[in-house]
Design an enzyme around this catalytic site. Structure first.
Site, PDB file in Angstrom:
ATOM      1  N   ASP A  46       0.843  -1.195   0.000  1.00 16.51           N
ATOM      2  CA  ASP A  46       0.000   0.000   0.000  1.00 16.51           C
ATOM      3  C   ASP A  46       0.878   1.244   0.000  1.00 16.51           C
ATOM      4  OD1 ASP A  46       0.986  -0.300   2.577  1.00 16.51           O
ATOM      5  OD2 ASP A  46      -0.963  -0.634   3.494  1.00 16.51           O
ATOM      6  N   HIS A  75      -7.213  -4.428   9.997  1.00 15.08           N
ATOM      7  CA  HIS A  75      -6.906  -4.230   8.573  1.00 15.08           C
ATOM      8  C   HIS A  75      -5.614  -4.927   8.183  1.00 15.08           C
ATOM      9  CE1 HIS A  75      -4.689  -0.160   9.452  1.00 15.08           C
ATOM     10  NE2 HIS A  75      -3.769  -1.016   9.073  1.00 15.08           N
TER      11      HIS A  75
END
Ligand code: GLP
Length: 224
Positions: free
Chosen positions: A64, A127
């Site tokens: 990410d 997450h």
């Protein structure tokens, strides 16, 4: 705890995961990796750079990136350069970060014949990468809004909570799950509860990391 290996120290956990990286590279020097950022993998990278490993044929994909200036001291591109890429013999062109159009990033992973080893951390809300609670299990790389919890958690790296980016590009849960092998690292008592929920609770999109229960080659490592 189900499927979780406990270590007595952060150093031991970091060395163990560094061993897995070393074995992967020695088994196949053209290995493809998915790599994490965050505080947890720092020592693992430190360990890895101190080993005499040949990265000249390896290809990496980061999980990410924040949507922010890539030269900012807290960008994930800067993190990876400082902690790994500037200290090993990898070609800069072989270090990939999620970009737009995200479908082109997905194509790049596919062209590289998939991922041999994916290393993950876990956020306090469950997450993985920036797949926040509610992310679809079949999600692909995309732009996401960060949860308030994640913004607050990550504000420790910035001058103030207002400076934390509000959006990111993250690999999807579907993308991550296609990796041949997955390793998840968690460090600290504050991660124990969410790790237990993720690995032993219901497999649900409300806890993104719970999808790992459906992967047949996943190892989870914890130390407090
Ligand atoms: C960030 C990253 C995640 C990482 C998580 C945990 O939100 N996007 O990939 O797993 O932080 O970070 P830490 O290791 O600092 O607890």
């Amino acid at each position: 705890m189900n499927k979780v290996t406990m270590f007595s120290t952060y150093e031991k956990l970091s060395k163990y995961v560094a061993n897995i990286v070393e074995e992967q590279l020695k088994e196949n020097r053209i290995s493809r990796f998915i790599l994490p950022t965050g505080s947890t993998p720092r020592s693992m990278y430190k360990e890895v750079v101190n080993r005499d490993l040949d990265w000249s044929h390896a290809v990496t994909f980061n999980l990410d990136v924040y949507l922010m200036n890539i030269n900012h001291p807290q960008s994930y591109q800067t993190f990876m350069k400082e902690n790994l890429f500037n200290r090993i013999n990898i070609y800069p062109d072989n270090c990939n970060f999620p970009f737009r159009p995200t479908s082109a990033f997905e194509d790049k992973i596919s062209e590289n014949k998939g991922i041999d080893l994916c290393i993950l951390g876990i956020g306090s809300n469950g997450h993985i990468a920036f797949n926040e609670p509610g992310s679809a299990f079949d999600s692909r790389t995309r732009v996401v809004d960060l949860d308030q919890q994640t913004i607050e958690d990550n504000s420790r790296f910035f001058d103030s909570v207002d400076d934390v980016p509000k959006q990111a590009i993250t690999m999807g849960l579907g993308t991550i799950m296609e990796s041949k092998k997955i390793v998840l690292m968690a460090n600290g008592k504050h991660k124990l509860n969410i790790l237990n929920v993720a690995m032993n609770g219901e497999v649900t999109e409300s806890v993104p990391a719970s999808i790992l229960q459906n992967h047949d080659n996943v190892e989870v490592f914890y130390c407090d």
